[in-house]
Design an enzyme around this catalytic site. Structure first.
Site, mmCIF file in Angstrom:
data_model
loop_
_atom_site.group_PDB
_atom_site.id
_atom_site.type_symbol
_atom_site.label_atom_id
_atom_site.label_comp_id
_atom_site.label_asym_id
_atom_site.label_seq_id
_atom_site.Cartn_x
_atom_site.Cartn_y
_atom_site.Cartn_z
ATOM 1 N N ASP A 12 17.345 -11.475 11.559
ATOM 2 C CA ASP A 12 16.960 -11.246 10.352
ATOM 3 C C ASP A 12 16.233 -10.372 10.127
ATOM 4 O O ASP A 12 15.928 -10.333 9.194
ATOM 5 C CB ASP A 12 15.565 -12.502 9.948
ATOM 6 C CG ASP A 12 16.097 -13.661 10.791
ATOM 7 O OD1 ASP A 12 16.941 -14.013 10.510
ATOM 8 O OD2 ASP A 12 15.064 -14.171 11.550
ATOM 9 N N GLU A 13 17.364 -9.173 10.983
ATOM 10 C CA GLU A 13 17.049 -7.460 10.652
ATOM 11 C C GLU A 13 17.267 -7.118 9.287
ATOM 12 O O GLU A 13 16.854 -5.966 8.904
ATOM 13 C CB GLU A 13 16.663 -7.120 11.290
ATOM 14 C CG GLU A 13 16.440 -6.947 13.035
ATOM 15 C CD GLU A 13 17.216 -8.293 13.410
ATOM 16 O OE1 GLU A 13 16.666 -8.132 14.811
ATOM 17 O OE2 GLU A 13 18.399 -8.518 13.254
ATOM 18 N N GLY A 16 23.796 -8.378 8.067
ATOM 19 C CA GLY A 16 24.735 -8.226 7.302
ATOM 20 C C GLY A 16 24.833 -6.968 5.546
ATOM 21 O O GLY A 16 25.788 -6.598 5.574
ATOM 22 N N LYS A 17 23.872 -7.232 5.197
ATOM 23 C CA LYS A 17 23.701 -5.733 4.323
ATOM 24 C C LYS A 17 24.514 -4.133 4.653
ATOM 25 O O LYS A 17 25.300 -3.618 4.337
ATOM 26 C CB LYS A 17 22.884 -5.678 3.664
ATOM 27 C CG LYS A 17 22.297 -4.497 3.082
ATOM 28 C CD LYS A 17 21.306 -4.121 2.166
ATOM 29 C CE LYS A 17 21.221 -2.047 1.644
ATOM 30 N NZ LYS A 17 19.687 -2.242 1.216
ATOM 31 N N GLY A 39 22.580 -16.159 9.558
ATOM 32 C CA GLY A 39 23.196 -16.742 8.750
ATOM 33 C C GLY A 39 23.347 -15.269 8.145
ATOM 34 O O GLY A 39 21.851 -13.892 8.603
ATOM 35 N N HIS A 40 24.050 -14.119 7.670
ATOM 36 C CA HIS A 40 24.031 -12.631 7.002
ATOM 37 C C HIS A 40 24.331 -12.698 5.614
ATOM 38 O O HIS A 40 24.924 -13.443 5.141
ATOM 39 C CB HIS A 40 24.649 -11.759 7.752
ATOM 40 C CG HIS A 40 24.869 -11.670 9.460
ATOM 41 N ND1 HIS A 40 25.485 -11.237 9.646
ATOM 42 C CD2 HIS A 40 24.074 -11.652 9.964
ATOM 43 C CE1 HIS A 40 25.289 -10.649 11.285
ATOM 44 N NE2 HIS A 40 24.006 -11.443 10.932
ATOM 45 N N THR A 128 17.960 -24.101 16.125
ATOM 46 C CA THR A 128 18.198 -24.570 15.130
ATOM 47 C C THR A 128 18.970 -25.738 14.412
ATOM 48 O O THR A 128 19.106 -26.158 14.219
ATOM 49 C CB THR A 128 19.828 -23.737 14.581
ATOM 50 O OG1 THR A 128 20.398 -23.287 15.421
ATOM 51 C CG2 THR A 128 18.542 -22.451 14.257
ATOM 52 N N GLN A 223 22.351 -12.390 15.367
ATOM 53 C CA GLN A 223 20.295 -12.480 16.429
ATOM 54 C C GLN A 223 19.523 -11.086 15.995
ATOM 55 O O GLN A 223 20.172 -10.296 15.641
ATOM 56 C CB GLN A 223 19.908 -13.517 17.349
ATOM 57 C CG GLN A 223 20.486 -15.056 17.419
ATOM 58 C CD GLN A 223 21.601 -15.487 17.003
ATOM 59 O OE1 GLN A 223 22.739 -14.576 18.496
ATOM 60 N NE2 GLN A 223 22.161 -16.324 16.515
ATOM 61 N N GLY A 301 16.353 -22.313 7.540
ATOM 62 C CA GLY A 301 15.170 -22.043 4.774
ATOM 63 C C GLY A 301 14.084 -22.317 6.479
ATOM 64 O O GLY A 301 12.789 -22.766 5.092
ATOM 65 N N GLY A 414 16.119 -2.310 -0.710
ATOM 66 C CA GLY A 414 16.240 -3.628 -1.817
ATOM 67 C C GLY A 414 16.784 -3.893 -1.099
ATOM 68 O O GLY A 414 18.344 -3.860 -0.101
#
Length: 435
Positions: A12-13, A16-17, A39-40, A128, A223, A301, A414
């Site tokens: 979760d770092e 993807g962005k 997820g990305h 998960t 991950q 979630g 951001g």
């Protein structure tokens, strides 16, 4: 140039962005491990897209997106993702290729995963429940169903029949669950086969051709390094190797062909599920961090646990991945904190240590030794020029570089791809920063 981009914490770092931002100059993006358990999240011009299996380059026209042999591929999850992207006008099938050696994640893997977690109760790992672990078990045990098996329906039926019978023994007699029907699994795969058959191929050969043409390639990890099956906080880990070495074995690309390894790290730390977390904040500061960072899993979630930046675990990550640069994300989350803390050592059983112990019982007893720095208490959101950043924020970044010994080359301020400061060029990036 060929670059590995991976997470340095517990996932979760913001990988993807960063991958999406850098794909402007690349020919291909490769996923080399994991499945649809993470997820990305990409935000372009305010529109959110969550990718689970398909590489983050899919939003760039003409960029090849490759799923390597190290991934465990859920057919329903892939089809759902393709349909979501098609609805946005993205021609997925023209850009996506799947390794014929990629293992498939099937219904009995999901059933086993859920049954095991339920049996463990309060001692559950916190998976998960999507079947990732059991799918990798089948791969290692050499009974896995691979993408290439879809090309041979008669042989596939026999393999599915045997695998389902094997797993039904556990499901029915050990976990007391309803056994699965092999014919329905086979029928589902036949529907899937017709849709993805044109996308199945030799990803390793394709990567070799791109390399010989001197094309830029990004290898996108899933991950984070602290979830690595071998080097992470075992047993509270994922079921694949999430570190840089897996980029080679999970794609069929030679290790000497990689030029750089970029590690993505938040300006603080988060973790989902169980496991040791030395800098975790269970007070109001932790709640504030979670709220400002919107720390909820993009796939599950589930709320994420939050804590201060951990220099000790980050040094381990740098070592095991041979990081050449660091991308610092979500710096803006810290904007409202009067004081910022950096964990520079652990106190374990009365001793100060500078290396994270592999012994999880010992790690769970470790307490952080903090260095305190003044916060900046002004907005850094959306900044694109390093010289405009508050002095205290620049001091924080400089201190991180000093403690870690690796340059922070990119800073994310951001969620949008435009909310970025590039301090050192990657590929032929034209976005540059002063300072």
């Amino acid at each position: 140039m060929n670059i590995v981009i991976l997470g340095t914490q517990w996932g979760d770092e913001g990988k993807g962005k960063i991958v999406d931002m850098l794909t402007e100059d690349v020919a291909a993006v490769v996923r080399f491990q994991g499945g649809h358990n993470a997820g990305h999240t990409l935000i372009i011009d305010g529109e959110k897209t969550i990718l689970r299996l398909i590489p983050s380059g899919i939003l760039r026209e003409g960029v090849l997106c490759l799923i390597g042999n190290g991934v465990v591929l859920s057919p329903p999850a892939l089809m759902e993702e393709i349909e979501e992207l098609n609805a946005k006008g993205i021609p997925v099938t023209e850009q996506l290729r799947i390794s014929s050696a990629c293992n498939l994640l099937l219904p009995y893997h999901v059933a086993l995963d859920k049954a095991r977690e339920a049996e463990l109760g309060t001692k559950a790992i916190g998976t998960t429940g999507r079947g990732i672990g059991p799918a990798y078990e089948d791969k290692v045990a050499r009974r896995g169903i691979r993408a290439m098996d879809l090309l041979h329906p008669d042989q596939l039926l026999e393999k599915i029949k045997k695998a389902t019978a094997y797993h039904n023994i556990q499901l029915e007699h050990y976990y007391h669950q309803t056994p699965l029907d092999y014919q329905s699994i086979y029928n589902q795969l036949m529907e899937f086969r017709e849709k993805i058959k044109p996308m199945i191929g030799d990803v390793s050969a394709l990567l070799g051709n791109l390399r010989r043409q001197n094309k830029h390639i990004i290898f996108e990890g899933a991950q984070g390094s602290l979830l690595d099956i071998d080097l992470g906080t075992y047993p509270y880990v994922t079921s694949s190797n999430t570190t840089a070495g897996s980029a080679a074995t999970g794609s069929g690309f030679g290790p000497l062909y990689f030029d750089r390894v970029l590690g993505i790290t938040k300006a603080y730390v988060t973790r989902v599920g169980a496991g040791p977390f030395p800098t975790e904040l269970t007070n109001e500061e932790g709640k504030k961090m979670a709220k400002r960072g919107n720390e909820f899993g993009s796939v599950t979630g589930r709320p994420r646990r939050c804590g201060w930046f951990d220099v000790i675990s980050m040094r381990r990550t740098i070592q095991i991945n041979s990081l050449t640069g660091i991308v610092l994300t979500k710096l803006d989350v810290l904007d409202e904190f009067a004081k910022i803390h950096l964990c520079t050592a652990y106190r374990c059983d009365g001793e100060v240590v500078n290396e994270p112990p592999f012994d999880q019982s010992l790690l769970e007893s470790c307490e952080p030794v903090y260095e305190e720095m003044p916060g900046w208490q002004t907005s850094t959101y959306g900044l694109t020029d390093y010289s405009e950043m508050p002095k205290e924020a620049r001091n924080y970044i400089s201190r991180l570089e000093e403690l870690l010994g690796v340059p922070i080359t990119i800073i994310s301020t951001g969620p949008d791809r435009k909310h970025t400061i590039v301090r050192q060029a990657v590929f032929n990036q034209v976005i540059t920063a002063k300072g």
